[in-house]
Write an enzyme that holds these catalytic residues in place. Structure first.
Site, PDB file in Angstrom:
ATOM      1  N   GLU A   1      34.419 -27.115 -23.874  1.00 22.85           N
ATOM      2  CA  GLU A   1      33.184 -27.167 -24.569  1.00 22.85           C
ATOM      3  C   GLU A   1      33.502 -27.838 -25.603  1.00 22.85           C
ATOM      4  OE1 GLU A   1      30.263 -26.928 -24.756  1.00 22.85           O
ATOM      5  OE2 GLU A   1      30.893 -27.557 -26.377  1.00 22.85           O
TER       6      GLU A   1
ATOM      7  N   ASP B   1      23.776 -31.667 -21.114  1.00 22.91           N
ATOM      8  CA  ASP B   1      23.063 -32.103 -22.359  1.00 22.91           C
ATOM      9  C   ASP B   1      21.981 -33.625 -21.439  1.00 22.91           C
ATOM     10  OD1 ASP B   1      23.436 -30.693 -24.179  1.00 22.91           O
ATOM     11  OD2 ASP B   1      25.244 -32.072 -25.053  1.00 22.91           O
TER      12      ASP B   1
ATOM     13  N   LYS C   1      16.657 -40.176 -24.075  1.00 24.07           N
ATOM     14  CA  LYS C   1      16.336 -40.903 -24.835  1.00 24.07           C
ATOM     15  C   LYS C   1      17.508 -42.557 -24.560  1.00 24.07           C
ATOM     16  CE  LYS C   1      14.600 -40.161 -29.333  1.00 24.07           C
ATOM     17  NZ  LYS C   1      14.891 -40.294 -30.866  1.00 24.07           N
TER      18      LYS C   1
ATOM     19  N   ASP D   1      17.744 -28.735 -15.037  1.00 19.57           N
ATOM     20  CA  ASP D   1      15.680 -28.148 -14.789  1.00 19.57           C
ATOM     21  C   ASP D   1      15.622 -29.607 -15.642  1.00 19.57           C
ATOM     22  OD1 ASP D   1      16.971 -28.046 -17.481  1.00 19.57           O
ATOM     23  OD2 ASP D   1      14.685 -28.187 -18.298  1.00 19.57           O
TER      24      ASP D   1
END
Ligand code: SAM
Length: 204
Positions: free
Chosen positions: A59, A108, A112, A144
């Site tokens: 992380e 993530d 854009k 997803d």
């Protein structure tokens, strides 16, 4: 627990040099890692199900690393989070072939166009995953976001002789995955009826 949703720019300065702590990898215990574990719900569920393995989450948000490690100690589960950037630090964290399973759960999306270069999966990461995975080890990638999974397939199916797609070449894994755990985002998608696209590979 409140969920913190902010995204951190993984291309930001300061991630290149390794500043984390290497996880303890006791001999004889298979290792499973999640890249971008956030609160590590997936790893905690895996550990509760099969406590004879070692679970490590990578992380880049240090406050999440500390929180996961506090909860793991309190629950006495073999889960560790490490501050590490997957695209730079896999080889610093894990010896070659030491890892049995790699999970990339809902990375993530960076929707854009100007942010697409921040997306996680690229050929260098595929090669780094291949090096730390044992021969025959599993790589699960799920999201997803259609574009993200398609991009990942474009890398993982194309990169030469590193992985075999367990659903067949250029195919999605159609069933639920076989690991008996759900990440936070995975549970949210299932409960909200959002589609989940999955890729399952075997390391060659
Ligand atoms: C959208 S969250 C998904 C969290 C969890 N896997 C899930 O499915 O609920 C993606 C996480 O990956 C982390 N992350 C992003 N880039 C990373 C990188 N290069 N290396 C390690 N973690 C990263 C982010 O900080 C964030 O916590």
């Amino acid at each position: 627990m409140a969920r913190r949703r902010q995204h951190v720019n993984s291309l930001g300065l300061g991630f290149e040099s390794f500043r984390g702590r290497r996880p303890d990898l006791p001999a004889g215990r298979p290792v499973e890692i999640e890249i971008g574990c956030a609160e590590a719900q997936f790893l905690f569920e895996r550990a509760a199900r099969d406590p004879d393995r070692t679970y490590v989450g990578l992380e880049i948000r240090p406050e999440l690393v500390d929180d996961v490690n506090r909860r793991a100690a309190a629950a006495r589960l073999p889960v560790t989070a490490v501050f590490g950037h997957a695209n730079h630090h896999l080889a610093d964290l894990f010896p070659p072939t030491r890892v049995a399973r790699v999970f990339v759960n809902f990375p993530d999306p960076w929707f854009k166009r100007r942010h697409h270069k921040r997306r996680l999966m690229d050929e260098d990461l595929a090669r780094a995953i291949h090096r730390v995975l044992e021969p025959g080890g599993d790589l699960l990638f799920q999201s997803d976001v259609w574009d993200i999974v398609l991009d990942a397939m474009g890398v993982l199916d194309a990169v030469d002789h590193l992985f075999e797609n367990r659903a067949g070449p250029w195919s999605f894994w159609r069933s639920p995955h076989p690991y008996g755990a759900r990440s936070w985002r995975e549970a949210h998608c299932e409960e909200s009826g959002l589609p989940i696209w999955r890729l399952l590979y075997q390391n060659i």
